[in-house]
Design a protein around this motif. Sequence first.
Motif, PDB file in Angstrom:
ATOM      1  N   ALA A  26       1.753  -0.440  -2.906  1.00 33.81           N
ATOM      2  CA  ALA A  26       0.491  -0.879  -2.307  1.00 33.81           C
ATOM      3  C   ALA A  26      -0.653  -0.038  -2.851  1.00 33.81           C
ATOM      4  CB  ALA A  26       0.540  -0.762  -0.783  1.00 33.81           C
ATOM      5  N   PHE A  27      -1.803  -0.680  -3.012  1.00 31.71           N
ATOM      6  CA  PHE A  27      -3.039   0.027  -3.339  1.00 31.71           C
ATOM      7  C   PHE A  27      -3.607   0.553  -2.027  1.00 31.71           C
ATOM      8  CE2 PHE A  27      -2.498  -2.705  -6.982  1.00 31.71           C
ATOM      9  CZ  PHE A  27      -2.956  -1.932  -8.048  1.00 31.71           C
ATOM     10  N   GLY A  74       1.086  -4.854  -2.364  1.00 24.38           N
ATOM     11  CA  GLY A  74       0.244  -5.011  -1.195  1.00 24.38           C
ATOM     12  C   GLY A  74      -1.175  -4.567  -1.490  1.00 24.38           C
ATOM     13  N   LEU A  75      -2.145  -5.379  -1.072  1.00 19.69           N
ATOM     14  CA  LEU A  75      -3.548  -5.047  -1.272  1.00 19.69           C
ATOM     15  C   LEU A  75      -4.317  -5.367  -0.001  1.00 19.69           C
ATOM     16  CD1 LEU A  75      -2.583  -6.976  -3.978  1.00 19.69           C
ATOM     17  CD2 LEU A  75      -4.600  -5.824  -4.880  1.00 19.69           C
ATOM     18  N   THR A  76      -5.179  -4.455   0.408  1.00 19.73           N
ATOM     19  CA  THR A  76      -6.119  -4.771   1.470  1.00 19.73           C
ATOM     20  C   THR A  76      -7.249  -5.620   0.889  1.00 19.73           C
ATOM     21  OG1 THR A  76      -7.446  -2.786   1.054  1.00 19.73           O
ATOM     22  CG2 THR A  76      -5.629  -2.592   2.658  1.00 19.73           C
ATOM     23  N   ASP A  77      -8.035  -6.231   1.757  1.00 15.28           N
ATOM     24  CA  ASP A  77      -9.167  -7.035   1.281  1.00 15.28           C
ATOM     25  C   ASP A  77     -10.096  -6.203   0.406  1.00 15.28           C
ATOM     26  OD1 ASP A  77      -8.347  -9.336   2.598  1.00 15.28           O
ATOM     27  OD2 ASP A  77      -9.326  -8.751   4.456  1.00 15.28           O
ATOM     28  N   ILE A 129       4.308 -10.598 -10.771  1.00  8.68           N
ATOM     29  CA  ILE A 129       3.648  -9.853  -9.698  1.00  8.68           C
ATOM     30  C   ILE A 129       3.370 -10.785  -8.531  1.00  8.68           C
ATOM     31  CG2 ILE A 129       1.690  -8.419  -9.036  1.00  8.68           C
ATOM     32  CD1 ILE A 129       1.389  -7.564 -11.894  1.00  8.68           C
ATOM     33  N   ASP A 130       3.827 -10.373  -7.369  1.00 10.73           N
ATOM     34  CA  ASP A 130       3.631 -11.131  -6.133  1.00 10.73           C
ATOM     35  C   ASP A 130       2.636 -10.362  -5.271  1.00 10.73           C
ATOM     36  OD1 ASP A 130       3.778 -12.642  -3.871  1.00 10.73           O
ATOM     37  OD2 ASP A 130       5.856 -12.148  -3.383  1.00 10.73           O
ATOM     38  N   PHE A 131       1.436 -10.932  -5.069  1.00  8.57           N
ATOM     39  CA  PHE A 131       0.384 -10.251  -4.313  1.00  8.57           C
ATOM     40  C   PHE A 131       0.477 -10.613  -2.832  1.00  8.57           C
ATOM     41  CE2 PHE A 131      -1.383 -10.944  -8.590  1.00  8.57           C
ATOM     42  CZ  PHE A 131      -1.607  -9.629  -8.952  1.00  8.57           C
ATOM     43  N   ARG A 132       0.323  -9.598  -1.996  1.00 11.72           N
ATOM     44  CA  ARG A 132       0.337  -9.825  -0.556  1.00 11.72           C
ATOM     45  C   ARG A 132      -0.834  -9.062   0.075  1.00 11.72           C
ATOM     46  NH1 ARG A 132       6.790 -10.078   0.993  1.00 11.72           N
ATOM     47  NH2 ARG A 132       7.404 -11.175  -0.928  1.00 11.72           N
TER      48      ARG A 132
END
Length: 310
Positions: free
Chosen positions: A152-153, A103-106, A130-133
């Motif tokens: 998550a970052f 998970g990554l925020t903008d 890696i699956d980015f969301r």
Amino acid sequence: MAGADDPTVQQLRSLLTLAEELHFGRAAARLYLTQPALSLQIRALERRLGVQLFARTSRRVEVTPVGRALLPLVRNVVGATDELRDAALSSSTGGDGLRLRLGLTDCATALASTRRVIAALTTLHLGLEIDFRVVDLVEQATGLTTGQIDAAFVYLPVPEDFHAQPLTTEARVVCLSSTDPLAQRSSVCLADLSDLPMVGLTPEVSRAGRDFWAVDPRPDGTPVRYTEHKVSRVESLLSAVSFDGARAFLPAVAAELYPRPDIRYLPVADLVPCTFAVAWPSAGRDAPQIALLEEVCRNLCDEGLPAGKP
């Protein structure tokens, strides 16, 4: 029997890469290290083995005769380690491919440390998918809790049932409307910011997180006043600052990521910095994909990660 002075696999991998490139800059780039960090790895390996592996001048790097003699053995050790890791991963996943849902925020997608971690993961662990969301401030926590994402970052703090691996530390700034009376200042202190409310974050953000990002209470014990907003994204927060005359604290990199003519970002002299990290549920720490992520993050942190944009 293994001892504290045995070479590490990372040091041996550094030896092989430098022997191939014969250039510290190119080898460091392949290993996602800085040149000084790679030099330290090689010197530490030479001390542990008690031999000189490379002859260095200002213009060139050469493998010494002793180093050349050791290279086949080093390749065997590194290759065997890679085979052992791959076999363990295959066994733990029933032979299926290993997938990491991140998970990554903008904001996190643009940070140098995020990109370094992901690049190292994809380069060093070719079998990892890696699956980015993209998530907001709420979804990064709920996604971890419900199992929709594995890690998550995030900016700390995180709930107590999460484990966090810190990556970088940076200053925080205050966001002001360009029409704010303080907007023409070059810096402020917390005492200057008590007259107007802070933008309210959604209650779904943890109380510890809301308190940290509003500095509530202030050092003198004064409680913070909030707007009636229930913000979960940075863009919404900045709009509240611009149109409603509120204030907010953000990581200093926000000034680069979200430049707007209606917003000013000012240093706050007595505001403690914030920490960017990767977080995952403590209960899932033994999962093989999390173990790989933690290993990469820890190694990169040992060498030093840059804060802010690439």
